[in-house]
Design a protein around this motif. Sequence first.
Motif, PDB file in Angstrom:
ATOM      1  N   GLY A 206       0.409  39.915 -97.039  1.00 45.13           N
ATOM      2  CA  GLY A 206      -0.331  40.865 -97.874  1.00 45.13           C
ATOM      3  C   GLY A 206      -1.735  40.354 -98.155  1.00 45.13           C
ATOM      4  O   GLY A 206      -2.064  39.174 -97.920  1.00 45.13           O
ATOM      5  N   ALA A 207      -2.560  41.271 -98.653  1.00 47.17           N
ATOM      6  CA  ALA A 207      -3.915  40.886 -99.035  1.00 47.17           C
ATOM      7  C   ALA A 207      -3.875  39.835-100.136  1.00 47.17           C
ATOM      8  O   ALA A 207      -4.723  38.940-100.190  1.00 47.17           O
ATOM      9  CB  ALA A 207      -4.690  42.116 -99.512  1.00 47.17           C
ATOM     10  N   THR A 208      -2.876  39.919-101.012  1.00 46.43           N
ATOM     11  CA  THR A 208      -2.791  39.002-102.151  1.00 46.43           C
ATOM     12  C   THR A 208      -2.763  37.548-101.689  1.00 46.43           C
ATOM     13  O   THR A 208      -3.504  36.710-102.217  1.00 46.43           O
ATOM     14  CB  THR A 208      -1.513  39.307-102.970  1.00 46.43           C
ATOM     15  OG1 THR A 208      -1.466  40.722-103.198  1.00 46.43           O
ATOM     16  CG2 THR A 208      -1.493  38.578-104.277  1.00 46.43           C
TER      17      THR A 208
ATOM     18  N   TYR B 137      -9.532  43.643-109.707  1.00 43.76           N
ATOM     19  CA  TYR B 137      -8.102  43.500-109.403  1.00 43.76           C
ATOM     20  C   TYR B 137      -7.564  42.239-110.084  1.00 43.76           C
ATOM     21  O   TYR B 137      -8.245  41.214-110.146  1.00 43.76           O
ATOM     22  CB  TYR B 137      -7.939  43.426-107.883  1.00 43.76           C
ATOM     23  CG  TYR B 137      -6.513  43.389-107.436  1.00 43.76           C
ATOM     24  CD1 TYR B 137      -5.646  44.431-107.731  1.00 43.76           C
ATOM     25  CD2 TYR B 137      -6.017  42.309-106.717  1.00 43.76           C
ATOM     26  CE1 TYR B 137      -4.324  44.393-107.327  1.00 43.76           C
ATOM     27  CE2 TYR B 137      -4.702  42.273-106.293  1.00 43.76           C
ATOM     28  CZ  TYR B 137      -3.861  43.318-106.610  1.00 43.76           C
ATOM     29  OH  TYR B 137      -2.559  43.273-106.212  1.00 43.76           O
TER      30      TYR B 137
ATOM     31  N   ASN C  93     -15.134  44.102-103.862  1.00 39.12           N
ATOM     32  CA  ASN C  93     -14.033  44.992-103.476  1.00 39.12           C
ATOM     33  C   ASN C  93     -14.554  46.424-103.300  1.00 39.12           C
ATOM     34  O   ASN C  93     -14.964  47.058-104.253  1.00 39.12           O
ATOM     35  CB  ASN C  93     -12.949  44.943-104.573  1.00 39.12           C
ATOM     36  CG  ASN C  93     -11.887  46.021-104.446  1.00 39.12           C
ATOM     37  OD1 ASN C  93     -11.434  46.572-105.455  1.00 39.12           O
ATOM     38  ND2 ASN C  93     -11.479  46.326-103.252  1.00 39.12           N
TER      39      ASN C  93
ATOM     40  N   ASN D  74     -10.837  49.296-106.501  1.00 36.37           N
ATOM     41  CA  ASN D  74      -9.778  49.472-107.486  1.00 36.37           C
ATOM     42  C   ASN D  74     -10.251  48.786-108.764  1.00 36.37           C
ATOM     43  O   ASN D  74     -10.559  47.593-108.705  1.00 36.37           O
ATOM     44  CB  ASN D  74      -8.487  48.815-106.975  1.00 36.37           C
ATOM     45  CG  ASN D  74      -7.365  48.862-107.991  1.00 36.37           C
ATOM     46  OD1 ASN D  74      -7.440  49.583-108.976  1.00 36.37           O
ATOM     47  ND2 ASN D  74      -6.329  48.071-107.749  1.00 36.37           N
TER      48      ASN D  74
ATOM     49  N   ASP E  15     -12.813  42.124-100.320  1.00 39.45           N
ATOM     50  CA  ASP E  15     -11.493  42.747-100.411  1.00 39.45           C
ATOM     51  C   ASP E  15     -11.641  44.201 -99.974  1.00 39.45           C
ATOM     52  O   ASP E  15     -12.178  45.033-100.702  1.00 39.45           O
ATOM     53  CB  ASP E  15     -10.994  42.636-101.863  1.00 39.45           C
ATOM     54  CG  ASP E  15      -9.620  43.251-102.062  1.00 39.45           C
ATOM     55  OD1 ASP E  15      -9.160  44.014-101.191  1.00 39.45           O
ATOM     56  OD2 ASP E  15      -9.018  42.986-103.126  1.00 39.45           O
TER      57      ASP E  15
ATOM     58  N   VAL F  72      -9.078  46.318 -98.845  1.00 37.86           N
ATOM     59  CA  VAL F  72      -7.727  46.860 -98.596  1.00 37.86           C
ATOM     60  C   VAL F  72      -7.700  48.386 -98.525  1.00 37.86           C
ATOM     61  O   VAL F  72      -6.807  48.959 -97.902  1.00 37.86           O
ATOM     62  CB  VAL F  72      -6.671  46.369 -99.629  1.00 37.86           C
ATOM     63  CG1 VAL F  72      -6.540  44.856 -99.608  1.00 37.86           C
ATOM     64  CG2 VAL F  72      -6.952  46.870-101.027  1.00 37.86           C
ATOM     65  N   TYR F  73      -8.678  49.053 -99.142  1.00 35.81           N
ATOM     66  CA  TYR F  73      -8.700  50.526 -99.083  1.00 35.81           C
ATOM     67  C   TYR F  73      -9.675  51.022 -98.013  1.00 35.81           C
ATOM     68  O   TYR F  73     -10.212  52.126 -98.104  1.00 35.81           O
ATOM     69  CB  TYR F  73      -9.045  51.101-100.465  1.00 35.81           C
ATOM     70  CG  TYR F  73      -8.050  50.706-101.516  1.00 35.81           C
ATOM     71  CD1 TYR F  73      -6.783  51.280-101.570  1.00 35.81           C
ATOM     72  CD2 TYR F  73      -8.343  49.711-102.459  1.00 35.81           C
ATOM     73  CE1 TYR F  73      -5.840  50.891-102.506  1.00 35.81           C
ATOM     74  CE2 TYR F  73      -7.411  49.320-103.411  1.00 35.81           C
ATOM     75  CZ  TYR F  73      -6.159  49.907-103.422  1.00 35.81           C
ATOM     76  OH  TYR F  73      -5.228  49.525-104.354  1.00 35.81           O
TER      77      TYR F  73
ATOM     78  N   SER G  80      -5.158  45.121 -95.689  1.00 32.17           N
ATOM     79  CA  SER G  80      -3.736  45.231 -96.029  1.00 32.17           C
ATOM     80  C   SER G  80      -3.071  46.312 -95.186  1.00 32.17           C
ATOM     81  O   SER G  80      -3.424  47.491 -95.298  1.00 32.17           O
ATOM     82  CB  SER G  80      -3.592  45.580 -97.516  1.00 32.17           C
ATOM     83  OG  SER G  80      -2.261  45.917 -97.817  1.00 32.17           O
TER      84      SER G  80
ATOM     85  N   LYS H 189      -1.371  49.023 -97.473  1.00 32.74           N
ATOM     86  CA  LYS H 189      -2.138  50.179 -97.957  1.00 32.74           C
ATOM     87  C   LYS H 189      -2.345  51.182 -96.832  1.00 32.74           C
ATOM     88  O   LYS H 189      -2.207  52.387 -97.031  1.00 32.74           O
ATOM     89  CB  LYS H 189      -3.513  49.724 -98.456  1.00 32.74           C
ATOM     90  CG  LYS H 189      -3.470  48.670 -99.538  1.00 32.74           C
ATOM     91  CD  LYS H 189      -3.036  49.237-100.853  1.00 32.74           C
ATOM     92  CE  LYS H 189      -3.041  48.135-101.905  1.00 32.74           C
ATOM     93  NZ  LYS H 189      -2.391  48.517-103.137  1.00 32.74           N
TER      94      LYS H 189
ATOM     95  N   LYS I  65       4.285  43.819 -97.530  1.00 36.63           N
ATOM     96  CA  LYS I  65       3.401  42.685 -97.839  1.00 36.63           C
ATOM     97  C   LYS I  65       2.905  41.975 -96.573  1.00 36.63           C
ATOM     98  O   LYS I  65       3.206  40.807 -96.317  1.00 36.63           O
ATOM     99  CB  LYS I  65       4.117  41.679 -98.764  1.00 36.63           C
ATOM    100  CG  LYS I  65       4.482  42.214-100.137  1.00 36.63           C
ATOM    101  CD  LYS I  65       3.301  42.649-100.967  1.00 36.63           C
ATOM    102  CE  LYS I  65       2.393  41.509-101.346  1.00 36.63           C
ATOM    103  NZ  LYS I  65       1.291  41.996-102.234  1.00 36.63           N
TER     104      LYS I  65
HETATM  105  C1  LIG Z   1      -8.077  45.693-104.709  1.00 37.06           C
HETATM  106  C2  LIG Z   1      -6.755  45.204-104.220  1.00 37.06           C
HETATM  107  N1  LIG Z   1      -6.698  44.049-103.550  1.00 37.06           N
HETATM  108  C3  LIG Z   1      -5.532  43.568-103.088  1.00 37.06           C
HETATM  109  C4  LIG Z   1      -4.340  44.247-103.295  1.00 37.06           C
HETATM  110  C5  LIG Z   1      -3.055  43.643-102.793  1.00 37.06           C
HETATM  111  O1  LIG Z   1      -2.699  44.104-101.523  1.00 37.06           O
HETATM  112  P1  LIG Z   1      -1.316  43.633-100.836  1.00 37.06           P
HETATM  113  O2  LIG Z   1      -0.233  44.506-101.356  1.00 37.06           O
HETATM  114  O3  LIG Z   1      -1.549  43.803 -99.367  1.00 37.06           O
HETATM  115  O4  LIG Z   1      -1.110  42.211-101.216  1.00 37.06           O
HETATM  116  C6  LIG Z   1      -4.359  45.444-104.010  1.00 37.06           C
HETATM  117  C7  LIG Z   1      -3.091  46.161-104.286  1.00 37.06           C
HETATM  118  O5  LIG Z   1      -2.995  46.945-105.200  1.00 37.06           O
HETATM  119  C8  LIG Z   1      -5.598  45.937-104.476  1.00 37.06           C
HETATM  120  O6  LIG Z   1      -5.664  47.080-105.168  1.00 37.06           O
END
Ligand SMILES: Cc1ncc(COP(=O)(O)O)c(C=O)c1O
Length: 389
Positions: free
Chosen positions: A103-105, A129, A174, A178, A206, A208-209, A237, A240, A248
């Motif tokens: 996952g991005a996290t 985030y 980002n 978000n 970041d 992811v979107y 990600s 997403k 993940k």
């Molecule tokens: C801005 C942002 N970065 C990272 C993530 C995490 O992404 P992942 O589920 O791929 O870890 C999210 C998930 O809500 C997000 O909104």
Amino acid sequence: MSSEMNPRTPKIETKLPAVGTTIFTVMSALATEHNAVNLGQGFPDFNCDPALVQAVTDAMQQGLNQYPPMPGIPALREAVATKIKALHAREYSAATEITITAGATQGIITAILAVVRPGDEVIVLEPCYDSYVPNIELAGGTVVRVPLTPHTFRPDFDKIAAAITPKTRAILVNSPHNPSATIWSRGDMLQLQDLLAPTEILLISDEVYEHMVFDGRQHESAARYPGLAARAFIVSSFGKTYHVTGWKVGTVVAPTPLMAEFRKVHQFNVFTVNTPVQHGLARYMADPTPYLELPAFYQRKRDLFRAGLAATKFKLLPSEGSYFQCVDISDVSDLSEADFCQWLTKEIGVAAIPLSAFYGDGFDQRVVRFCFAKKDETLQAALARLAKL
Ligand SMILES: Cc1ncc(COP(=O)(O)O)c(C=O)c1O
């Protein structure tokens, strides 16, 4: 008394004193308790493409169930390289510049742990985030919070420039954003590129979107800007993009010297990522249609949701990208954002997230966030309840 009779868990001092239960968990629990429509937490309530599930199932049945290579299977890294080249005209080496992450996290914390040392400063743009700040703290870094302009959420480059010191190691950006649903323009990216050019500051971008941008806009990836790409970890990600947040799986791309350091940490904090999912994704990515159609898919949901909200006293903020819609609540209620979200969940039966949760000091600008990554009927059920406002 023997030590066996008196087992004792040693006391530990928390490394993250400010971290508690996240607002997303709190609001989701409240939504369940009150049978509310949950537009709080950001995940789809619809399933992914069955072809993707089939591709992963096929991989499992073919016995692709053991450890893959540390940076990810070559086919998926190649697919990512092909996509970035097609969309942003930049070539990343699958061998040395692309890593598949949990996952991005995990991509974000790994990038931070790879480059941030005790005493380093890292700039975050608030609202942000929720994982960024604890990630920086775990690396021993100092968080430097710079606000985006309230209500418009545009970057203020004078403020960002003023926050830079000789200790600044990195900045986290980002876009699409978000929680605000704004996106950075070409002009924003060029200003960031100019600002960072004379410095040694790294960029953690970041994105992811990246495939949720509306009204014909272009996602301005850091990959499109040579001066940014040369100093950037770009985070994506699959969760997403393909409606599989629970899988993940994500990607980080970066120039070879940065990726070499990234992989040293990745190797020992996760080592590698789910094999059959990687094979399934690699096969599914051969066709670009799903991500090319994603903007239209979410734009239609955004428009459906906005059309319904137009009948309420909420003031709608623009939603340029991501799957979020923010509204100003000041004509609806005098409550704080957080109290309003509690009230909305309990009394009206719709869960939302207060933007104050994305600020270290709980800054309240009377704005809350809804997630529209939901089935049409879910959105309609929420709108029917919100029509009372
Ligand atoms: C801005 C942002 N970065 C990272 C993530 C995490 O992404 P992942 O589920 O791929 O870890 C999210 C998930 O809500 C997000 O909104």
